[in-house]
Write a protein that holds these residues in place. Structure first.
Motif, PDB file in Angstrom:
ATOM      1  N   GLY A  21       0.825  -1.207   0.000  1.00 55.70           N
ATOM      2  CA  GLY A  21       0.000   0.000   0.000  1.00 55.70           C
ATOM      3  C   GLY A  21       0.853   1.249   0.000  1.00 55.70           C
ATOM      4  O   GLY A  21       0.543   2.232  -0.682  1.00 55.70           O
ATOM      5  N   GLN A  22       1.946   1.225   0.758  1.00 53.78           N
ATOM      6  CA  GLN A  22       2.839   2.377   0.814  1.00 53.78           C
ATOM      7  C   GLN A  22       3.445   2.671  -0.558  1.00 53.78           C
ATOM      8  O   GLN A  22       3.558   3.833  -0.959  1.00 53.78           O
ATOM      9  CB  GLN A  22       3.953   2.124   1.830  1.00 53.78           C
ATOM     10  N   ALA A  23       3.816   1.626  -1.283  1.00 53.66           N
ATOM     11  CA  ALA A  23       4.380   1.819  -2.618  1.00 53.66           C
ATOM     12  C   ALA A  23       3.368   2.493  -3.543  1.00 53.66           C
ATOM     13  O   ALA A  23       3.725   3.394  -4.325  1.00 53.66           O
ATOM     14  CB  ALA A  23       4.819   0.475  -3.194  1.00 53.66           C
ATOM     15  N   LEU A  24       2.114   2.081  -3.443  1.00 54.10           N
ATOM     16  CA  LEU A  24       1.076   2.689  -4.284  1.00 54.10           C
ATOM     17  C   LEU A  24       0.818   4.134  -3.891  1.00 54.10           C
ATOM     18  O   LEU A  24       0.638   4.997  -4.753  1.00 54.10           O
ATOM     19  CB  LEU A  24      -0.217   1.876  -4.181  1.00 54.10           C
ATOM     20  N   MET A  25       0.783   4.407  -2.592  1.00 52.67           N
ATOM     21  CA  MET A  25       0.559   5.773  -2.139  1.00 52.67           C
ATOM     22  C   MET A  25       1.681   6.688  -2.606  1.00 52.67           C
ATOM     23  O   MET A  25       1.440   7.776  -3.144  1.00 52.67           O
ATOM     24  CB  MET A  25       0.452   5.804  -0.613  1.00 52.67           C
ATOM     25  N   ARG A  26       2.926   6.253  -2.415  1.00 54.13           N
ATOM     26  CA  ARG A  26       4.068   7.079  -2.803  1.00 54.13           C
ATOM     27  C   ARG A  26       4.079   7.343  -4.300  1.00 54.13           C
ATOM     28  O   ARG A  26       4.396   8.458  -4.750  1.00 54.13           O
ATOM     29  CB  ARG A  26       5.364   6.398  -2.372  1.00 54.13           C
ATOM     30  N   SER A  27       3.747   6.328  -5.075  1.00 51.98           N
ATOM     31  CA  SER A  27       3.779   6.472  -6.528  1.00 51.98           C
ATOM     32  C   SER A  27       2.880   7.610  -7.007  1.00 51.98           C
ATOM     33  O   SER A  27       3.310   8.490  -7.756  1.00 51.98           O
ATOM     34  CB  SER A  27       3.347   5.158  -7.180  1.00 51.98           C
ATOM     35  N   ARG A  28       1.655   7.629  -6.538  1.00 47.59           N
ATOM     36  CA  ARG A  28       0.716   8.652  -7.027  1.00 47.59           C
ATOM     37  C   ARG A  28       0.918   9.979  -6.319  1.00 47.59           C
ATOM     38  O   ARG A  28       0.779  11.043  -6.939  1.00 47.59           O
ATOM     39  CB  ARG A  28      -0.712   8.160  -6.839  1.00 47.59           C
ATOM     40  N   LEU A  29       1.246   9.961  -5.036  1.00 49.82           N
ATOM     41  CA  LEU A  29       1.438  11.222  -4.322  1.00 49.82           C
ATOM     42  C   LEU A  29       2.673  11.970  -4.808  1.00 49.82           C
ATOM     43  O   LEU A  29       2.699  13.204  -4.803  1.00 49.82           O
ATOM     44  CB  LEU A  29       1.506  10.978  -2.815  1.00 49.82           C
ATOM     45  N   ASP A  30       3.687  11.238  -5.261  1.00 53.97           N
ATOM     46  CA  ASP A  30       4.833  11.906  -5.877  1.00 53.97           C
ATOM     47  C   ASP A  30       4.384  12.663  -7.119  1.00 53.97           C
ATOM     48  O   ASP A  30       4.861  13.776  -7.395  1.00 53.97           O
ATOM     49  CB  ASP A  30       5.912  10.882  -6.252  1.00 53.97           C
ATOM     50  N   ARG A  31       3.471  12.075  -7.853  1.00 56.57           N
ATOM     51  CA  ARG A  31       2.945  12.758  -9.039  1.00 56.57           C
ATOM     52  C   ARG A  31       2.106  13.961  -8.635  1.00 56.57           C
ATOM     53  O   ARG A  31       2.172  15.012  -9.280  1.00 56.57           O
ATOM     54  CB  ARG A  31       2.117  11.789  -9.885  1.00 56.57           C
ATOM     55  N   CYS A  32       1.307  13.803  -7.584  1.00 58.22           N
ATOM     56  CA  CYS A  32       0.510  14.939  -7.101  1.00 58.22           C
ATOM     57  C   CYS A  32       1.413  16.120  -6.767  1.00 58.22           C
ATOM     58  O   CYS A  32       1.119  17.268  -7.130  1.00 58.22           O
ATOM     59  CB  CYS A  32      -0.289  14.534  -5.868  1.00 58.22           C
ATOM     60  N   ASP A  33       2.513  15.848  -6.078  1.00 59.54           N
ATOM     61  CA  ASP A  33       3.428  16.921  -5.708  1.00 59.54           C
ATOM     62  C   ASP A  33       4.087  17.530  -6.945  1.00 59.54           C
ATOM     63  O   ASP A  33       4.266  18.750  -7.026  1.00 59.54           O
ATOM     64  CB  ASP A  33       4.485  16.390  -4.751  1.00 59.54           C
ATOM     65  N   ALA A  34       4.448  16.681  -7.899  1.00 59.36           N
ATOM     66  CA  ALA A  34       5.076  17.184  -9.126  1.00 59.36           C
ATOM     67  C   ALA A  34       4.116  18.055  -9.925  1.00 59.36           C
ATOM     68  O   ALA A  34       4.532  19.029 -10.564  1.00 59.36           O
ATOM     69  CB  ALA A  34       5.551  16.014  -9.989  1.00 59.36           C
ATOM     70  N   GLU A  35       2.825  17.714  -9.877  1.00 60.38           N
ATOM     71  CA  GLU A  35       1.808  18.476 -10.602  1.00 60.38           C
ATOM     72  C   GLU A  35       1.219  19.592  -9.751  1.00 60.38           C
ATOM     73  O   GLU A  35       0.324  20.310 -10.203  1.00 60.38           O
ATOM     74  CB  GLU A  35       0.684  17.547 -11.058  1.00 60.38           C
ATOM     75  N   TYR A  36       1.688  19.718  -8.505  1.00 60.57           N
ATOM     76  CA  TYR A  36       1.169  20.716  -7.570  1.00 60.57           C
ATOM     77  C   TYR A  36      -0.342  20.538  -7.392  1.00 60.57           C
ATOM     78  O   TYR A  36      -1.128  21.487  -7.415  1.00 60.57           O
ATOM     79  CB  TYR A  36       1.488  22.121  -8.076  1.00 60.57           C
ATOM     80  N   SER A  37      -0.751  19.268  -7.225  1.00 59.74           N
ATOM     81  CA  SER A  37      -2.171  18.940  -7.131  1.00 59.74           C
ATOM     82  C   SER A  37      -2.509  18.373  -5.759  1.00 59.74           C
ATOM     83  O   SER A  37      -1.771  17.531  -5.228  1.00 59.74           O
ATOM     84  CB  SER A  37      -2.544  17.906  -8.201  1.00 59.74           C
ATOM     85  N   PRO A  38      -3.620  18.783  -5.167  1.00 57.90           N
ATOM     86  CA  PRO A  38      -4.079  18.172  -3.918  1.00 57.90           C
ATOM     87  C   PRO A  38      -4.573  16.750  -4.190  1.00 57.90           C
ATOM     88  O   PRO A  38      -4.698  16.314  -5.334  1.00 57.90           O
ATOM     89  CB  PRO A  38      -5.226  19.081  -3.464  1.00 57.90           C
TER      90      PRO A  38
END
Length: 209
Positions: A145-162
């Motif tokens: 689960g942590q791997a999945l969370m990190r994968s998408r949240l890294d993208r959220c941060d890169a896109e400056y998206s909540p």
């Protein structure tokens, strides 16, 4: 022997069967699903049909479905929707309706009520929406689960998206808080149903205005 950390990848049509089975096992003891689908013997099959329909007709086409693995088998899956696409299209709703009716049966009204409550509580600000995330019980606590969370949240941060999600278990709230989510409200289900916790995550290094 050193254990290999779980890896993530986008899911495709060929993954729908396996990921829906994983999510069905993951959500077997979920309070909301136990309330909506009280028949224990039928619940796993009902959940498998439900997650397969949701993935196939809504989430998959949006490019936000990911799976985690450390070998040939899928250990966990996440169904994300990109900004401004969390609501199902009319076509998707029509395609999913037969499955929803088959799964929920006489409790279809309760299922619809849950959906409406979730929609009313859903933020209007554009965001990535984590509709579903779950790990097979056999791999819980092993970082899938942590791997999945990190994968998408890294993208959220890169896109400056909540990002936004609803936690259906109180004990999972601290887990999501470790990834930067904060509780913004409670969603009490009708007729004595369980409570859900709405959670919002601002991009790292930012605060919600």
């Amino acid at each position: 022997m050193r254990r290999v950390a779980p890896q993530t990848r986008p899911a495709g049509k060929d993954d729908v069967r396996d990921l829906s089975q994983v999510l069905a096992r993951a959500f077997y003891d979920d309070p909301v699903m136990m309330w909506l689908l009280p028949k224990q013997r039928a619940r796993t099959a009902q959940l498998r049909r439900l997650f397969a329909a949701m993935t196939r007709h809504h989430h998959l086409a949006l490019g936000g479905v990911e799976v985690a693995y450390d070998g040939p088998s899928i250990g966990a899956a996440a169904l994300w929707d990109p900004p401004n696409h969390w609501q199902e299209t009319r076509r998707a709703m029509l395609l999913m309706s037969p499955t929803f009716i088959r799964v929920f049966g006489l409790r279809s009204a309760q299922g619809q009520a849950v959906q409406e409550l979730m929609k009313r509580a859903h933020p209007e600000e554009p965001h990535w929406y984590l509709a579903v995330i779950g790990s097979d019980p056999t791999v819980r606590g092993k970082g899938f689960g942590q791997a999945l969370m990190r994968s998408r949240l890294d993208r959220c941060d890169a896109e400056y998206s909540p990002a936004y999600l609803e936690s259906t278990k109180l004990e999972n709230v601290p887990y999501y808080q470790r990834f930067g989510f904060e509780v913004t409200g409670e969603i009490a289900l009708p007729d004595g149903g369980p409570t859900m916790w709405a959670m919002w995550r601002a991009p790292r290094g930012t605060t919600r205005v």
